[in-house]
Design a protein around this motif. Sequence first.
Motif, PDB file in Angstrom:
ATOM      1  N   VAL A  37      -6.821  28.246  25.974  1.00  0.00           N
ATOM      2  CA  VAL A  37      -8.029  27.893  25.231  1.00  0.00           C
ATOM      3  C   VAL A  37      -8.238  28.930  24.119  1.00  0.00           C
ATOM      4  N   GLN A  38      -8.640  28.438  22.959  1.00  0.00           N
ATOM      5  CA  GLN A  38      -8.924  29.324  21.826  1.00  0.00           C
ATOM      6  C   GLN A  38     -10.345  29.085  21.357  1.00  0.00           C
ATOM      7  N   TYR A  39     -11.212  30.077  21.580  1.00  0.00           N
ATOM      8  CA  TYR A  39     -12.582  30.004  21.093  1.00  0.00           C
ATOM      9  C   TYR A  39     -12.623  30.437  19.629  1.00  0.00           C
ATOM     10  N   PRO A  40     -13.642  30.015  18.890  1.00  0.00           N
ATOM     11  CA  PRO A  40     -13.700  30.324  17.460  1.00  0.00           C
ATOM     12  C   PRO A  40     -13.539  31.807  17.168  1.00  0.00           C
ATOM     13  N   GLY A  41     -12.629  32.124  16.249  1.00  0.00           N
ATOM     14  CA  GLY A  41     -12.441  33.500  15.812  1.00  0.00           C
ATOM     15  C   GLY A  41     -11.671  34.367  16.772  1.00  0.00           C
ATOM     16  N   GLU A  42     -11.078  33.774  17.806  1.00  0.00           N
ATOM     17  CA  GLU A  42     -10.364  34.574  18.794  1.00  0.00           C
ATOM     18  C   GLU A  42      -8.920  34.114  18.934  1.00  0.00           C
ATOM     19  N   GLY A  43      -8.148  34.881  19.694  1.00  0.00           N
ATOM     20  CA  GLY A  43      -6.803  34.460  20.047  1.00  0.00           C
ATOM     21  C   GLY A  43      -6.840  33.498  21.226  1.00  0.00           C
ATOM     22  N   LEU A  44      -5.666  33.100  21.687  1.00  0.00           N
ATOM     23  CA  LEU A  44      -5.591  32.179  22.821  1.00  0.00           C
ATOM     24  C   LEU A  44      -5.760  32.944  24.139  1.00  0.00           C
TER      25      LEU A  44
ATOM     26  N   SER B  93       2.161  38.985  24.000  1.00  0.00           N
ATOM     27  CA  SER B  93       3.154  39.661  24.821  1.00  0.00           C
ATOM     28  C   SER B  93       3.210  38.994  26.186  1.00  0.00           C
ATOM     29  N   SER B  94       4.310  39.205  26.881  1.00  0.00           N
ATOM     30  CA  SER B  94       4.410  38.716  28.255  1.00  0.00           C
ATOM     31  C   SER B  94       5.223  39.718  29.066  1.00  0.00           C
ATOM     32  N   GLY B  95       4.964  39.698  30.383  1.00  0.00           N
ATOM     33  CA  GLY B  95       5.494  40.754  31.220  1.00  0.00           C
ATOM     34  C   GLY B  95       6.675  40.343  32.069  1.00  0.00           C
ATOM     35  N   ASP B  96       6.384  39.820  33.240  1.00  0.00           N
ATOM     36  CA  ASP B  96       7.447  39.547  34.194  1.00  0.00           C
ATOM     37  C   ASP B  96       8.448  38.544  33.634  1.00  0.00           C
ATOM     38  N   PRO B  97       9.723  38.693  33.981  1.00  0.00           N
ATOM     39  CA  PRO B  97      10.700  37.698  33.550  1.00  0.00           C
ATOM     40  C   PRO B  97      10.461  36.382  34.270  1.00  0.00           C
ATOM     41  N   GLY B  98      11.013  35.325  33.743  1.00  0.00           N
ATOM     42  CA  GLY B  98      10.848  34.030  34.370  1.00  0.00           C
ATOM     43  C   GLY B  98       9.857  33.169  33.639  1.00  0.00           C
ATOM     44  N   ALA B  99       9.788  31.924  34.052  1.00  0.00           N
ATOM     45  CA  ALA B  99       8.968  30.944  33.354  1.00  0.00           C
ATOM     46  C   ALA B  99       7.503  31.021  33.733  1.00  0.00           C
ATOM     47  N   ASN B 100       7.154  31.776  34.777  1.00  0.00           N
ATOM     48  CA  ASN B 100       5.772  31.762  35.254  1.00  0.00           C
ATOM     49  C   ASN B 100       4.857  32.707  34.510  1.00  0.00           C
ATOM     50  N   SER B 101       5.431  33.604  33.750  1.00  0.00           N
ATOM     51  CA  SER B 101       4.625  34.650  33.128  1.00  0.00           C
ATOM     52  C   SER B 101       3.910  34.112  31.898  1.00  0.00           C
ATOM     53  N   PRO B 102       2.563  34.149  31.873  1.00  0.00           N
ATOM     54  CA  PRO B 102       1.847  33.642  30.703  1.00  0.00           C
ATOM     55  C   PRO B 102       1.892  34.635  29.551  1.00  0.00           C
ATOM     56  N   LEU B 103       1.512  34.168  28.384  1.00  0.00           N
ATOM     57  CA  LEU B 103       1.363  35.025  27.223  1.00  0.00           C
ATOM     58  C   LEU B 103      -0.047  35.612  27.181  1.00  0.00           C
ATOM     59  N   HIS B 104      -0.129  36.857  26.709  1.00  0.00           N
ATOM     60  CA  HIS B 104      -1.404  37.500  26.431  1.00  0.00           C
ATOM     61  C   HIS B 104      -1.502  37.627  24.919  1.00  0.00           C
ATOM     62  N   PHE B 105      -2.585  37.103  24.357  1.00  0.00           N
ATOM     63  CA  PHE B 105      -2.730  37.081  22.909  1.00  0.00           C
ATOM     64  C   PHE B 105      -3.743  38.102  22.430  1.00  0.00           C
ATOM     65  N   GLY B 106      -3.502  38.645  21.232  1.00  0.00           N
ATOM     66  CA  GLY B 106      -4.521  39.386  20.522  1.00  0.00           C
ATOM     67  C   GLY B 106      -5.478  38.437  19.832  1.00  0.00           C
ATOM     68  N   ASN B 107      -6.491  38.988  19.179  1.00  0.00           N
ATOM     69  CA  ASN B 107      -7.493  38.153  18.523  1.00  0.00           C
ATOM     70  C   ASN B 107      -7.087  37.695  17.134  1.00  0.00           C
ATOM     71  N   GLY B 108      -5.938  38.133  16.672  1.00  0.00           N
ATOM     72  CA  GLY B 108      -5.425  37.609  15.423  1.00  0.00           C
ATOM     73  C   GLY B 108      -5.823  38.399  14.197  1.00  0.00           C
ATOM     74  N   THR B 109      -5.031  38.232  13.139  1.00  0.00           N
ATOM     75  CA  THR B 109      -5.367  38.740  11.806  1.00  0.00           C
ATOM     76  C   THR B 109      -5.414  37.550  10.870  1.00  0.00           C
ATOM     77  N   ARG B 110      -6.553  37.389  10.215  1.00  0.00           N
ATOM     78  CA  ARG B 110      -6.657  36.312   9.229  1.00  0.00           C
ATOM     79  C   ARG B 110      -6.361  36.905   7.859  1.00  0.00           C
ATOM     80  N   LEU B 111      -5.243  36.484   7.283  1.00  0.00           N
ATOM     81  CA  LEU B 111      -4.768  37.019   6.004  1.00  0.00           C
ATOM     82  C   LEU B 111      -5.048  36.027   4.886  1.00  0.00           C
ATOM     83  N   THR B 112      -5.643  36.527   3.812  1.00  0.00           N
ATOM     84  CA  THR B 112      -5.852  35.728   2.603  1.00  0.00           C
ATOM     85  C   THR B 112      -5.211  36.468   1.441  1.00  0.00           C
ATOM     86  N   VAL B 113      -4.294  35.789   0.757  1.00  0.00           N
ATOM     87  CA  VAL B 113      -3.625  36.373  -0.401  1.00  0.00           C
ATOM     88  C   VAL B 113      -4.119  35.659  -1.646  1.00  0.00           C
ATOM     89  N   THR B 114      -4.699  36.418  -2.555  1.00  0.00           N
ATOM     90  CA  THR B 114      -5.312  35.808  -3.748  1.00  0.00           C
ATOM     91  C   THR B 114      -4.395  35.896  -4.967  1.00  0.00           C
TER      92      THR B 114
END
Lengths: 114, 114
Positions: A37-44, B93-114
């Motif tokens: 799930v991705q809430y507004p302005g956040e990562g997944l 990022s993800s930790g344990d090997p195998g298909a069961n390990s979920p991804l952990h996401f950051g909150n992102g960078t929103r880039l605008t190039v003018t």
Amino acid sequence: GDSVTQMEGPVTLSEEAFLTINCTYTATGYPSLFWYVQYPGEGLQLLLKATKADDKGSNKGFEATYRKETTSFHLEKGSVQVSDSAVYFCALNLFSGGYNKLIFGAGTRLAVHP
Amino acid sequence: EADIYQTPRYLVIGTGKKITLECSQTMGHDKMYWYQQDPGMELHLIHYSYGVNSTEKGDLSSESTVSRIRTEHFPLTLESARPSHTSQYLCASSGDPGANSPLHFGNGTRLTVT
């Protein structure tokens, strides 16, 4: 090839309505399945997962069952809240030869109104 | 709470500038990923790494480059930014090997190039 297909949005519901977001997959092996799930302005964020056929993942009132016979992993919630408004991604993870293959669906936007 | 950190959250920059998007995780995960998310929400894998000194290009061709000198750090660099690079960039990022390990996401960078 391997793929994930989820229903197009936006899905618009009133508070306390029943939610279903369909997800089907194609995979050559035996994937694990996830909803993010991705809430507004956040990562997944990981919402729930299932690692083998007939497993049911559940979290925060959301549920999804890994159906191998229909290659589906539909997300359901009995009574949605305004705070559930977000984008939902279905994903599969295949592990083969020491490498992960991660595939995301295109995302489904959910809007819940009071 | 996030154990994977992205900076900056928002960046507005002129065409031709060199930029580096930072991503760090404190979980000791070997696998790290960069995704580009378009306005239609779909995620596209642009780079991944399975460990120090290991980097690979993802499914979507990108003019960006990455490095993995330390386990916890996976920066993405654009040598000469263009308006077509305007997007949301998500690190995971993800930790344990195998298909069961979920991804952990950051909150992102929103880039605008003018």
